[in-house]
Write an enzyme that holds these catalytic residues in place. Structure first.
Site, PDB file in Angstrom:
ATOM      1  N   HIS A 145      -9.730  56.274 -17.454  1.00  0.00           N
ATOM      2  CA  HIS A 145      -8.272  56.423 -17.397  1.00  0.00           C
ATOM      3  C   HIS A 145      -7.651  55.129 -16.867  1.00  0.00           C
ATOM      4  CE1 HIS A 145      -4.282  57.808 -16.323  1.00  0.00           C
ATOM      5  NE2 HIS A 145      -4.492  58.780 -17.195  1.00  0.00           N
ATOM      6  N   GLU A 167      -5.429  54.619 -14.814  1.00  0.00           N
ATOM      7  CA  GLU A 167      -5.261  54.594 -13.353  1.00  0.00           C
ATOM      8  C   GLU A 167      -6.572  54.222 -12.667  1.00  0.00           C
ATOM      9  OE1 GLU A 167      -3.434  58.460 -13.169  1.00  0.00           O
ATOM     10  OE2 GLU A 167      -1.730  57.613 -14.235  1.00  0.00           O
TER      11      GLU A 167
END
Ligand code: 13P
Length: 251
Positions: free
Chosen positions: A96, A98
């Site tokens: 991801h 993030e």
């Protein structure tokens, strides 16, 4: 229209307590019972044990948002695929943005996690996507190709059946700025070509490529209408049945 079925996943990120997660999972299970697509809920590690019995036997798969690159040992603060399997987790979201950008995970680390999760029979949602400055510099294809190729290094053709790719342009995540269906479709078609080059046309035709980044009830149907967009990885809008269910049941 392809033969691929749609896959709508909720990435709950770092939200909710156990009571809140139980409530959301219970409502989703009830409201998606007649849903026609494939669904996933990916809560925080601490919520998985609470959500597991609620989604068990429903059409909602149980996901985790990350895993350690090792099976077990001295890895303070990490969570192992063995522990996730023990909880009934079926799918792991890896790479991801993030994780890549805020926690400095690189392609080699992500690849190690991908291979370990596949080895233990998990479905993997491999996230890829460019930063705004990379888009502005005309590097969308290079970035997405690199993340795909390196993320899948050493993944066999048989294992690819357990891979889902999520294209999440970083500038569209949590910003309210969705990629236009046309811009997203162009990247999805490109990524499918990369898969065709690596694994052949048949594998490329079968692989599910989700779009993520400010997916909402208002834009889901237009995105899903595109030939190469096979579902969504939903963040903010996955936290409420009022917003996730209409996406999951887009018409
Ligand atoms: P938002 O839907 O909140 O933009 O988040 C997308 C995402 O990062 C899903 O993994």
């Amino acid at each position: 229209m392809s033969n691929r079925s749609y896959y709508i996943a909720g990435n709950w990120k770092m939200h909710m307590t156990r009571a809140e997660a139980a409530k959301l999972a219970t409502e989703l299970a009830a409201q998606l019972k007649d849903g026609k697509h494939k669904y996933l809920a990916a809560p925080s590690f601490t919520l998985i044990e609470t959500v597991a019995p609620i989604v068990k036997g429903t059409n909602i798969r149980l996901g985790a948002q990350n895993c350690a690159p090792e099976e077990q040992g001295a890895h303070t603060g990490e969570v192992s695929v063995l522990q996730l399997k023990d909880l009934g987790v079926q799918t792991v979201i890896l790479g991801h943005s993030e994780r890549r950008h805020n926690y400095k995970e690189d392609d080699a680390l992500i690849n190690k996690k991908v291979k370990l999760a596949l080895k233990h029979g998990f479905e993997v949602i491999l996230c890829i996507g460019e930063l705004l400055e990379e888009r502005e510099a005309g590097k969308v294809e290079t970035v997405c190709e690199t993340q795909t190729v390196k993320g899948l290094e050493g993944v066999s053709a048989a294992e690819l059946a357990n891979i889902v790719i999520a294209y999440e342009p970083v500038w569209a995540i949590g910003t309210g700025k969705t990629a236009t269906p046309e811009d997203a479709e162009a990247v999805h078609a490109f990524v499918r070509k990369v898969i065709a080059r690596l694994y052949g046309a048949d594998a490329a035709e079968k692989i599910i490529i989700q779009y993520g980044g400010s997916v909402k009830p208002e834009n889901a149907a237009q995105l899903m209408a595109k030939e190469n967009i096979d579902g969504a990885l939903v963040g903010g809008a996955s936290l409420k049945p009022e917003t996730f269910v209409p996406i999951a049941k887009f018409a």
